[in-house]
Design an enzyme around this catalytic site. Structure first.
Site, short mmCIF file in Angstrom:
data_model
loop_
_atom_site.label_atom_id
_atom_site.label_comp_id
_atom_site.label_asym_id
_atom_site.label_seq_id
_atom_site.Cartn_x
_atom_site.Cartn_y
_atom_site.Cartn_z
N GLU A 1 0.82 -1.22 0.00
CA GLU A 1 0.00 0.00 0.00
C GLU A 1 0.84 1.25 0.00
O GLU A 1 1.90 1.30 0.61
CB GLU A 1 -0.82 0.05 1.29
CG GLU A 1 -1.92 -0.94 1.34
CD GLU A 1 -2.53 -1.03 2.74
OE1 GLU A 1 -2.76 0.02 3.36
OE2 GLU A 1 -2.77 -2.16 3.18
N CYS B 1 3.15 8.25 1.54
CA CYS B 1 3.50 7.33 2.62
C CYS B 1 3.70 5.97 1.96
O CYS B 1 2.80 5.46 1.30
CB CYS B 1 2.35 7.29 3.63
SG CYS B 1 2.60 6.07 4.92
N CYS C 1 5.03 -7.42 8.35
CA CYS C 1 5.98 -6.89 9.33
C CYS C 1 6.13 -7.91 10.45
O CYS C 1 5.18 -8.61 10.79
CB CYS C 1 5.43 -5.58 9.89
SG CYS C 1 6.55 -4.75 11.03
N CYS D 1 3.62 -5.12 16.74
CA CYS D 1 2.92 -4.10 17.57
C CYS D 1 1.44 -4.46 17.66
O CYS D 1 0.79 -4.75 16.66
CB CYS D 1 3.10 -2.71 16.96
SG CYS D 1 4.83 -2.21 16.87
N CYS E 1 -1.36 -2.65 15.46
CA CYS E 1 -1.06 -2.38 14.05
C CYS E 1 -1.56 -3.49 13.13
O CYS E 1 -1.28 -4.67 13.36
CB CYS E 1 0.44 -2.20 13.89
SG CYS E 1 0.92 -1.79 12.21
N GLU F 1 8.82 -2.38 8.76
CA GLU F 1 9.74 -1.65 9.63
C GLU F 1 10.98 -1.32 8.79
O GLU F 1 11.77 -2.22 8.46
CB GLU F 1 10.09 -2.54 10.84
CG GLU F 1 11.26 -2.09 11.67
CD GLU F 1 11.22 -0.61 12.07
OE1 GLU F 1 10.18 -0.16 12.59
OE2 GLU F 1 12.22 0.09 11.86
N SER G 1 10.31 6.35 9.79
CA SER G 1 9.68 6.05 11.08
C SER G 1 10.07 4.65 11.53
O SER G 1 10.00 3.70 10.76
CB SER G 1 8.16 6.15 10.92
OG SER G 1 7.51 5.82 12.12
N SER H 1 8.43 5.56 16.93
CA SER H 1 7.11 5.17 17.43
C SER H 1 7.27 4.75 18.88
O SER H 1 7.70 3.63 19.16
CB SER H 1 6.56 4.02 16.59
OG SER H 1 6.42 4.44 15.26
N LEU H 2 6.95 5.63 19.78
CA LEU H 2 7.19 5.38 21.20
C LEU H 2 5.96 4.74 21.85
O LEU H 2 6.03 3.67 22.43
CB LEU H 2 7.56 6.70 21.89
CG LEU H 2 8.06 6.60 23.32
CD1 LEU H 2 9.33 5.77 23.41
CD2 LEU H 2 8.30 8.00 23.89
N HIS H 3 4.83 5.42 21.77
CA HIS H 3 3.53 4.88 22.18
C HIS H 3 3.36 4.55 23.66
O HIS H 3 2.31 4.04 24.05
CB HIS H 3 3.13 3.66 21.35
CG HIS H 3 3.12 3.92 19.87
ND1 HIS H 3 2.65 5.08 19.30
CD2 HIS H 3 3.54 3.15 18.82
CE1 HIS H 3 2.78 5.02 17.99
NE2 HIS H 3 3.32 3.88 17.68
N ASN I 1 -6.22 4.29 15.64
CA ASN I 1 -7.20 3.87 14.64
C ASN I 1 -7.68 2.50 15.02
O ASN I 1 -6.89 1.60 15.26
CB ASN I 1 -6.53 3.75 13.26
CG ASN I 1 -6.36 5.08 12.61
OD1 ASN I 1 -7.31 5.84 12.46
ND2 ASN I 1 -5.14 5.38 12.22
N CYS J 1 -2.07 2.38 7.64
CA CYS J 1 -1.22 1.35 7.05
C CYS J 1 -1.70 -0.06 7.34
O CYS J 1 -2.07 -0.40 8.44
CB CYS J 1 0.22 1.51 7.51
SG CYS J 1 0.38 1.66 9.28
N1 SAH Z 1 7.40 0.31 11.47
C1 SAH Z 1 7.49 1.73 11.48
C2 SAH Z 1 6.66 2.43 10.42
C3 SAH Z 1 5.27 1.95 10.11
S1 SAH Z 1 3.88 2.38 11.09
C4 SAH Z 1 7.14 2.26 12.85
O1 SAH Z 1 6.75 1.49 13.70
O2 SAH Z 1 7.31 3.45 13.08
C5 SAH Z 1 3.61 4.08 11.06
C6 SAH Z 1 3.03 4.58 12.38
O3 SAH Z 1 1.64 4.25 12.55
C7 SAH Z 1 3.75 4.02 13.59
O4 SAH Z 1 3.94 5.02 14.54
C8 SAH Z 1 2.75 3.01 14.09
O5 SAH Z 1 3.00 2.68 15.43
C9 SAH Z 1 1.45 3.72 13.85
N2 SAH Z 1 0.27 2.86 13.87
C10 SAH Z 1 0.13 1.60 13.45
N3 SAH Z 1 -1.13 1.15 13.65
C11 SAH Z 1 -1.80 2.16 14.23
C12 SAH Z 1 -3.14 2.31 14.69
N4 SAH Z 1 -4.04 1.32 14.62
N5 SAH Z 1 -3.48 3.51 15.22
C13 SAH Z 1 -2.59 4.52 15.30
N6 SAH Z 1 -1.32 4.43 14.89
C14 SAH Z 1 -0.92 3.26 14.37
#
Ligand code: SAH
Length: 353
Positions: A90, A103, A110, A114, A117, A158, A189, A212-214, A288, A331
């Site tokens: 995508e 993007c 992947c 996570c 995701c 990633e 990212s 991506s800290l979260h 999301n 994504c």
């Molecule tokens: N692997 C890389 C890049 C891909 S994801 C990374 O982890 O940064 C791009 C961003 O979208 C990342 O910050 C990821 O954590 C976030 N992301 C993935 N799924 C998501 C969701 N359901 N809601 C919000 N952010 C999400």
């Protein structure tokens, strides 16, 4: 067969010299490839003889648009591209006041796992080649009929788990004889692959790095991101510090706000205390919803309160504007849908037998 789009400029030069050609042919061929020709015969200033020679040893890689969606809300365009091996990837093109941003995906699936995701469900199929990563920019730009000015490596995959190909892609897409997209207009990212961050720091490229800290601590991050078992937050922050020192670039953190998991005001304060020393920007993304997981976002008020707390504590933070919400633009959602529907077709086909 080789894909010449996997070669960097210098490698293409050497390759052509190896074929007994003059060095300047590289400039012509590189330009054509990066413009998006779909066969060597479109390279009109290259002799038929050389075109035939190239055909014997290499091919011009392409991407087929399997599906395309245009958001009625904001014009965001989402592509589901099909690769020659049948896999789908995508890309999303978003329109901002400063131009078009794409993007792109760096892998098929992947393996980072996570929890929130969609890209990681089903694991990693394979990494994309440098040419396949570049083709997303080439074919989307051709389809849009407009220059793409910014690239974010935030699609499926990633990027630091496909380090060589991603770096090759970055050097190619920013090359003056190719798309010539400035390195400062490219964002990578990562979920926090620490050795990759150190390696990237040594490249000394003025790209933008976002992490991506979260989560504001290991306890919460462990429940969301398996990568945290391998590289703890402290190690990640040290790598970020080193990156900032080595490159002189600021970095930013992405933080998906998940209700009841990481979005309390205490979480905001803890987050502030770890990002402030790095002078990093925080991008808040209300999570999301994906149908496989039960994470949900908080109310507008809760999200704003989190932002206000960060700001009050001296952190530069913004809430990510949601684009393309009517076309599953986050994504991994489209590819996942496609795989699900194919599986359903296969299963119904089985029952007919
Ligand atoms: N692997 C890389 C890049 C891909 S994801 C990374 O982890 O940064 C791009 C961003 O979208 C990342 O910050 C990821 O954590 C976030 N992301 C993935 N799924 C998501 C969701 N359901 N809601 C919000 N952010 C999400």
């Amino acid at each position: 067969m080789i894909d010449l789009k996997d070669f960097e400029y210098k490698e293409l030069e050497d390759h052509l010299i190896g074929l007994g050609e003059k060095k300047f042919r590289a400039a012509q061929i590189y330009k054509w490839l990066h413009m998006g020709v779909e066969s060597y015969d479109e390279m009109t200033d290259i002799s038929k003889q050389l075109r035939e020679k190239l055909k014997e040893e290499s091919y011009v890689s392409t991407l087929a648009v399997e599906e395309k969606y245009v958001s009625a809300i904001d014009g965001t365009v989402k592509y589901l591209f099909r690769l020659p091996d049948g896999n789908c990837i995508e890309s999303v093109v978003m329109r901002y006041h400063h131009g078009l941003t794409i993007c792109i995906s760096s892998q098929i699936g992947c393996r980072m796992g996570c929890r929130f995701c969609a890209s990681t469900i089903g694991g990693l199929q394979r990494s994309l080649t440098a040419g396949e990563i570049l083709n997303q920019v080439i074919f989307a730009e051709k389809d849009m009929g407009e220059r793409i000015s910014n690239i974010v490596l935030m699609g499926i995959g990633e990027p630091l788990d496909n380090y060589e190909n991603v770096l090759k892609f970055i050097r190619n897409v920013s090359h003056e004889k190719g798309k010539n997209i400035g390195l400062r207009h490219i964002t990578l990212s990562t979920c926090g692959v620490v050795p990759g961050i150190y390696r990237l720091a040594r490249e000394q490229l003025p790209i933008t790095l976002t992490i991506s800290l979260h989560a504001p601590n290991n306890e919460i991050r462990d429940t969301l991101m398996p990568v945290n078992h391998k590289y703890r937050i402290e190690e990640l922050l040290s790598a970020c510090d080193e990156y900032v020192k080595a490159t002189g670039r600021r970095l930013s953190f992405e933080y998906s706000l998940i209700h009841g998991v990481n979005d309390s005001l205490e979480n905001a304060a803890e987050l502030a205390s770890i990002v402030r020393p790095l002078h990093a920007h925080v991008n808040l993304i209300p999570v999301n919803k994906i149908k496989e997981r039960d994470f949900r976002k908080g109310s507008k008020n809760e999200i704003n309160a989190f932002l206000a707390r960060l700001t009050a504590l001296g952190v530069n933070a913004t809430i990510r504007r949601e684009l393309g919400s009517d076309i599953s633009a986050s994504c991994g959602q489209l590819r996942k849908k496609k795989i699900d529907s194919q599986t359903r077709e296969d299963q119904s086909a089985d029952t007919h037998v």
